[in-house]
Design a protein around this motif. Structure first.
Motif, PDB file in Angstrom:
ATOM      1  N   ILE A  98      43.037  13.925  13.810  1.00  0.00           N
ATOM      2  CA  ILE A  98      41.745  14.351  14.334  1.00  0.00           C
ATOM      3  C   ILE A  98      41.988  15.293  15.509  1.00  0.00           C
ATOM      4  CG2 ILE A  98      39.488  13.570  15.143  1.00  0.00           C
ATOM      5  CD1 ILE A  98      40.204  10.765  14.126  1.00  0.00           C
ATOM      6  N   ALA A 146      31.446  11.653  14.983  1.00  0.00           N
ATOM      7  CA  ALA A 146      32.003  10.390  14.495  1.00  0.00           C
ATOM      8  C   ALA A 146      31.545  10.107  13.069  1.00  0.00           C
ATOM      9  CB  ALA A 146      31.609   9.248  15.420  1.00  0.00           C
ATOM     10  N   VAL A 149      33.872  12.014  10.877  1.00  0.00           N
ATOM     11  CA  VAL A 149      35.153  11.308  10.782  1.00  0.00           C
ATOM     12  C   VAL A 149      35.034  10.129   9.822  1.00  0.00           C
ATOM     13  CG1 VAL A 149      36.830   9.916  12.045  1.00  0.00           C
ATOM     14  CG2 VAL A 149      35.958  12.032  13.056  1.00  0.00           C
ATOM     15  N   LEU A 167      44.838   6.302  12.513  1.00  0.00           N
ATOM     16  CA  LEU A 167      44.243   7.493  13.093  1.00  0.00           C
ATOM     17  C   LEU A 167      45.144   8.020  14.202  1.00  0.00           C
ATOM     18  CD1 LEU A 167      40.522   6.319  13.478  1.00  0.00           C
ATOM     19  CD2 LEU A 167      41.679   7.212  11.440  1.00  0.00           C
ATOM     20  N   GLY A 169      45.003  11.202  16.994  1.00  0.00           N
ATOM     21  CA  GLY A 169      44.141  12.264  17.479  1.00  0.00           C
ATOM     22  C   GLY A 169      44.621  12.844  18.792  1.00  0.00           C
ATOM     23  N   PRO A 178      37.271   8.917  18.140  1.00  0.00           N
ATOM     24  CA  PRO A 178      37.655   7.787  17.291  1.00  0.00           C
ATOM     25  C   PRO A 178      37.241   6.445  17.870  1.00  0.00           C
ATOM     26  CG  PRO A 178      39.580   8.723  18.376  1.00  0.00           C
ATOM     27  CD  PRO A 178      38.448   9.668  18.621  1.00  0.00           C
ATOM     28  N   TYR A 181      33.803   5.910  16.705  1.00  0.00           N
ATOM     29  CA  TYR A 181      33.842   5.542  15.288  1.00  0.00           C
ATOM     30  C   TYR A 181      34.236   4.078  15.118  1.00  0.00           C
ATOM     31  CZ  TYR A 181      36.076   5.176  10.656  1.00  0.00           C
ATOM     32  OH  TYR A 181      36.474   4.766   9.402  1.00  0.00           O
ATOM     33  N   GLY A 187      34.288   1.783  11.873  1.00  0.00           N
ATOM     34  CA  GLY A 187      35.679   2.160  11.682  1.00  0.00           C
ATOM     35  C   GLY A 187      36.685   1.060  11.922  1.00  0.00           C
ATOM     36  N   THR A 191      40.495   0.723  10.016  1.00  0.00           N
ATOM     37  CA  THR A 191      41.550   1.329  10.832  1.00  0.00           C
ATOM     38  C   THR A 191      42.545   0.267  11.269  1.00  0.00           C
ATOM     39  OG1 THR A 191      39.993   2.983  11.646  1.00  0.00           O
ATOM     40  CG2 THR A 191      42.034   2.698  12.890  1.00  0.00           C
ATOM     41  N   LEU A 194      45.118   3.210  16.202  1.00  0.00           N
ATOM     42  CA  LEU A 194      44.692   4.487  16.771  1.00  0.00           C
ATOM     43  C   LEU A 194      45.747   4.948  17.767  1.00  0.00           C
ATOM     44  CD1 LEU A 194      42.780   6.804  17.560  1.00  0.00           C
ATOM     45  CD2 LEU A 194      41.606   5.205  19.107  1.00  0.00           C
TER      46      LEU A 194
END
Length: 327
Positions: A98, A146, A149, A167, A169, A178, A181, A187, A191, A194
């Motif tokens: 991202i 978001a 995404v 993810l 970013g 994120p 999200y 999310g 996920t 992150l």
């Protein structure tokens, strides 16, 4: 007679415009990459520098990739968006990249994307926050971006058959976006991890420019020029207040931040770290702790080889490798 207040407002707008131009990776970046700054942190003696990461290499690479992207802004970075890719047993989760504000996927990820692909990951990168064909993306209101995404992650999971994605970013793409999200867009259930690179987790003063704009009451006017995402990422914004209420993390997701002390955009740089919450461990990593001679700043860190290794280690902690300062 000249209006002092009007002159002050104009001066603030011009300074904020300059910050936006620097973030966008325009021609200003190419000049900055080639011109040493008198305020840049000191670098080691020549004997150490010969095998160390070059301080401005990443910035020059970002500028070059951004220049290439102007001809075809929707072009994916190398290694990304192979929709026939099948995740392996070693790397069962696809990686979604991202990008940051006023950038695009090709400019942001032409360094890391092929590294991840070569390491065996299925890699995907989206463009968001601007009309198709616009080179300066990620300008939209964070909650609206978001949603983009979320739709892209769903597409990736459908294509790969994976239950969750990782993810990764940069800037907005590793911070507020994120996190929004995960917290408000469903999310968290999709996920696993992150990884935020120079993430705008708690907003920024933009080296004082955002604070100045607030004091002069020109932040809304600036947002109309640069896009809502700029205002969303300032310290104390409504988006920040909603996102930080109740803690930095959501249960079930693992978090990693990769922060550089020389960041001149998300300031103070400690705003980027996250606090762990129940069921949500956090690893806050600082680039210079891994390699003291890597002076990559906000944009250059996207092309730092030290960052590449930190991200690879975060994605696969069972097979970590030592970080090297050699480029």
């Amino acid at each position: 007679m000249r209006d002092p207040a009007g002159a002050a407002h104009l001066g603030a707008l011009l300074k904020l415009r300059d910050v936006a131009a620097a973030l966008a990776g325009s021609a200003v970046l190419a000049v900055a990459a080639a011109t040493p700054s008198s305020s840049s942190p000191s670098v080691p003696p020549d004997s150490a520098r010969t095998t160390a990461v070059a301080p401005n290499t990443g910035l020059a690479k970002f500028a070059a990739a951004f220049t290439r992207s102007q001809a075809a802004p929707e072009t994916a970075p190398p290694g990304a968006n192979d929709w026939a890719c099948e995740p392996s047993a070693a790397h069962p989760r696809p990686v979604v990249l991202i990008h940051g504000t006023w950038a695009n996927a090709h400019a942001n990820w032409s360094g890391l994307s092929p590294v991840l692909k070569q390491a065996g990951y299925c890699v995907y990168a989206l463009n968001y926050g601007a009309p198709e064909g616009d080179v300066f993306k990620a300008r939209g209101h964070v909650p609206e971006s978001a949603e983009e995404v979320a739709a892209f992650v769903d597409r990736v999971l459908d294509a790969t058959g994976a239950e969750k994605a990782d993810l990764v970013g940069h800037s907005q793409g590793g911070g507020l976006l994120p996190r929004w999200y995960l917290k408000f867009g469903g999310g968290a259930a999709k996920t696993h991890r992150l990884v935020g690179i120079a993430p705008s987790n708690h907003g920024t003063t933009a080296s004082g420019m955002a604070s100045l704009a607030k004091s002069l009451r020109v932040l809304d006017a600036t947002a109309r020029m640069t896009g809502p995402a700029a205002k969303d990422q300032t310290v104390g914004s409504d988006v920040n207040a909603r996102l930080d209420a109740g803690g930095d993390t959501v249960p079930g997701v693992r978090y990693t931040t990769v922060v550089t002390r020389t960041d001149e955009v998300v300031t103070p740089y400690r705003q980027q770290y996250l606090a762990a919450g129940p069921g949500a461990p956090v690893d806050n990593l600082t680039l210079q702790d891994a390699c003291p001679v890597d002076m990559s700043a906000h944009l250059g860190v996207a092309y730092s080889t030290v960052m590449y290794r930190l991200v690879l280690n975060a994605l696969d902690p069972a097979n970590t490798r030592p970080v090297s300062c050699r480029g």
